[in-house]
Design an enzyme around this catalytic site. Structure first.
Site, PDB file in Angstrom:
ATOM      1  N   THR A 184      -4.620 -20.753 -31.267  1.00  0.00           N
ATOM      2  CA  THR A 184      -5.535 -21.863 -30.989  1.00  0.00           C
ATOM      3  C   THR A 184      -4.907 -23.202 -31.377  1.00  0.00           C
ATOM      4  O   THR A 184      -4.081 -23.248 -32.277  1.00  0.00           O
ATOM      5  CB  THR A 184      -6.811 -21.628 -31.840  1.00  0.00           C
ATOM      6  OG1 THR A 184      -7.488 -20.536 -31.269  1.00  0.00           O
ATOM      7  CG2 THR A 184      -7.720 -22.819 -31.911  1.00  0.00           C
ATOM      8  N   ARG A 212     -16.840 -12.821 -25.029  1.00  0.00           N
ATOM      9  CA  ARG A 212     -16.731 -13.078 -26.473  1.00  0.00           C
ATOM     10  C   ARG A 212     -16.496 -14.570 -26.741  1.00  0.00           C
ATOM     11  O   ARG A 212     -15.703 -15.213 -26.069  1.00  0.00           O
ATOM     12  CB  ARG A 212     -15.574 -12.250 -27.043  1.00  0.00           C
ATOM     13  CG  ARG A 212     -15.311 -12.449 -28.538  1.00  0.00           C
ATOM     14  CD  ARG A 212     -14.188 -13.418 -28.790  1.00  0.00           C
ATOM     15  NE  ARG A 212     -13.805 -13.481 -30.206  1.00  0.00           N
ATOM     16  CZ  ARG A 212     -12.978 -14.380 -30.716  1.00  0.00           C
ATOM     17  NH1 ARG A 212     -12.441 -15.309 -29.941  1.00  0.00           N
ATOM     18  NH2 ARG A 212     -12.678 -14.374 -31.990  1.00  0.00           N
ATOM     19  N   VAL A 213     -17.164 -15.095 -27.731  1.00  0.00           N
ATOM     20  CA  VAL A 213     -16.947 -16.485 -28.142  1.00  0.00           C
ATOM     21  C   VAL A 213     -16.501 -16.485 -29.601  1.00  0.00           C
ATOM     22  O   VAL A 213     -17.104 -15.808 -30.439  1.00  0.00           O
ATOM     23  CB  VAL A 213     -18.245 -17.319 -27.996  1.00  0.00           C
ATOM     24  CG1 VAL A 213     -18.039 -18.730 -28.527  1.00  0.00           C
ATOM     25  CG2 VAL A 213     -18.690 -17.356 -26.535  1.00  0.00           C
ATOM     26  N   ASP A 215     -14.819 -18.826 -33.099  1.00  0.00           N
ATOM     27  CA  ASP A 215     -15.307 -19.894 -33.975  1.00  0.00           C
ATOM     28  C   ASP A 215     -15.009 -21.292 -33.464  1.00  0.00           C
ATOM     29  O   ASP A 215     -15.704 -22.252 -33.819  1.00  0.00           O
ATOM     30  CB  ASP A 215     -14.665 -19.754 -35.363  1.00  0.00           C
ATOM     31  CG  ASP A 215     -13.151 -19.874 -35.287  1.00  0.00           C
ATOM     32  OD1 ASP A 215     -12.549 -19.145 -34.462  1.00  0.00           O
ATOM     33  OD2 ASP A 215     -12.568 -20.681 -36.021  1.00  0.00           O
ATOM     34  N   THR A 235      -8.130 -22.311 -37.336  1.00  0.00           N
ATOM     35  CA  THR A 235      -7.519 -21.284 -36.487  1.00  0.00           C
ATOM     36  C   THR A 235      -7.494 -19.985 -37.270  1.00  0.00           C
ATOM     37  O   THR A 235      -7.204 -19.994 -38.469  1.00  0.00           O
ATOM     38  CB  THR A 235      -6.094 -21.654 -36.053  1.00  0.00           C
ATOM     39  OG1 THR A 235      -5.470 -20.477 -35.500  1.00  0.00           O
ATOM     40  CG2 THR A 235      -5.227 -22.144 -37.210  1.00  0.00           C
ATOM     41  N   GLY A 236      -7.802 -18.888 -36.597  1.00  0.00           N
ATOM     42  CA  GLY A 236      -7.802 -17.605 -37.288  1.00  0.00           C
ATOM     43  C   GLY A 236      -8.738 -16.630 -36.616  1.00  0.00           C
ATOM     44  O   GLY A 236      -9.164 -16.848 -35.476  1.00  0.00           O
ATOM     45  N   GLY A 238     -11.766 -15.445 -35.520  1.00  0.00           N
ATOM     46  CA  GLY A 238     -12.992 -16.200 -35.345  1.00  0.00           C
ATOM     47  C   GLY A 238     -14.245 -15.562 -35.906  1.00  0.00           C
ATOM     48  O   GLY A 238     -15.134 -16.252 -36.404  1.00  0.00           O
TER      49      GLY A 238
HETATM   50  N1  ASP Z   1     -10.019 -18.826 -33.904  1.00  0.00           N
HETATM   51  C1  ASP Z   1      -9.725 -18.387 -32.567  1.00  0.00           C
HETATM   52  C2  ASP Z   1     -10.788 -17.436 -32.120  1.00  0.00           C
HETATM   53  O1  ASP Z   1     -11.181 -16.576 -32.881  1.00  0.00           O
HETATM   54  C3  ASP Z   1      -8.405 -17.723 -32.450  1.00  0.00           C
HETATM   55  C4  ASP Z   1      -7.244 -18.542 -32.917  1.00  0.00           C
HETATM   56  O2  ASP Z   1      -7.352 -19.276 -33.892  1.00  0.00           O
HETATM   57  O3  ASP Z   1      -6.188 -18.459 -32.289  1.00  0.00           O
HETATM   58  O4  ASP Z   1     -11.195 -17.518 -30.984  1.00  0.00           O
END
Ligand code: ASP
Length: 319
Positions: A184, A212-213, A215, A235-236, A238
């Site tokens: 992200t 799916r959604v 964070d 980022t992480g 979600g």
């Molecule tokens: N946080 C994002 C999600 O879960 C994924 C990402 O950080 O790459 O959609």
């Protein structure tokens, strides 16, 4: 739609100094995972985004325009999981989420599950500025984006061969979603007028279930900005970031408990999320110009730039 990001009239007599941070995703990166050329390409992508935001801020522009410019730059770079180069869902399609928030008015806009808007961050911003709402989803968000004249592209525009291979590997590995790497993108900025803003844009996670959604577009989870505390983009994984309301909790610790930005970020990312099992990181800036780039993963593509300084970019945690 560059008109959109150059729209704010320059304001007079700014007093403060600007600061910018960007991220291109956190993950279980290893030192020898990338060739020197790959590392250089990622860092160049991050630096381009910093420079795009810097250009806005040097002209006394707003933090909102700066994070929009940085996010668009990262969305247009195929290396990162947002806009072109976003990851594929289990159906082999790209579904994009994005959010933006301004710290002076607490206005926010978000879109989820969109498939044809070239720059999702512009759709999020249009929701904030041109609709009565905070969040629009899939077909409704796309119809709205079309109605305000945003550039539309076929879904194939976003798809790169690397992301197709990644989906095939994820399906073969039986992991429901690919958890090893989050790509992200996000940006936070403080402008010379003392206002902060945050923007986040993503394709979500490889092999995610259709619909799916994560964070990123959830205000308070992946994205938050408030002049009373700070601006955060995450980022992480979600699902964890939503349940820990990561971005808002960091701001609330600063606002209500008087924690430093660094202590607040560490408490949420290195303590709370770790206990929950949620991998990832955040970037944040406050109105004093403090910048923090905090992760609980071995790496996070990240960069920062303060007025008068040189751009910093890094991938691994200890860089
Ligand atoms: N946080 C994002 C999600 O879960 C994924 C990402 O950080 O790459 O959609």
């Amino acid at each position: 739609m560059t008109a959109n990001i150059a729209s704010a009239a320059p304001q007079a007599a700014p007093e403060g100094r600007y600061a910018i941070a960007v991220h291109g995703g956190a993950g279980r990166y290893e030192y020898d995972q990338f060739s020197d050329a790959q590392k250089a390409a990622y860092k160049a992508g991050l630096e381009d985004a910093l420079r795009a935001a810097q250009k806005v801020l040097e002209a006394n522009g707003t933090a909102l325009d700066a994070v929009t410019a940085a996010a668009m730059s990262l969305e247009n770079t195929p290396l990162f999981n947002a806009g072109k180069g976003a990851v594929l869902n289990a159906e082999g399609e790209v579904e994009l989420d994005a959010a933006i928030m301004r710290g002076d008015t607490l206005e926010a806009g978000a879109v989820t599950g969109i498939k044809t808007v070239k720059n999702p961050i512009l759709a999020a911003r249009a929701v904030m500025e041109q609709s009565q709402h905070v969040m629009l989803q899939s077909a409704g968000a796309e119809a709205f984006a079309r109605s305000v004249g945003l550039e539309l592209v076929p879904n194939s525009y976003f798809i790169t061969p690397q992301r197709r291979e990644q989906l095939e590997r994820a399906k073969a590995s039986k992991e429901a979603m690919n958890l090893s790497k989050f790509g992200t993108i996000g940006a936070v900025a403080l402008d010379r007028h003392g206002n902060v803003a945050a923007a986040t844009s993503t394709g979500g996670m490889t092999n995610k279930q259709w619909g799916r959604v994560g964070d990123s577009p959830v205000i308070g989870a992946g994205t938050y900005a408030d002049n009373a505390s700070c601006a955060v983009s995450a980022t992480g994984h979600g699902e964890y970031f939503i349940r820990a309301t990561v971005a808002r909790t960091i701001c609330a610790l600063v606002e209500y408990k008087g924690l430093s930005l660094e202590d607040a970020a560490n408490q949420v990312v290195r303590d709370k999320l770790v206990k929950m099992g949620g991998e990832g990181g955040i970037i944040a800036v406050n109105t004093k110009g403090d910048v923090v780039l905090v992760m609980n993963t071995p790496g996070m593509f990240r960069g920062s730039l303060k007025e008068g300084g040189e751009p910093y970019t890094a991938i691994l945690a200890d860089e």
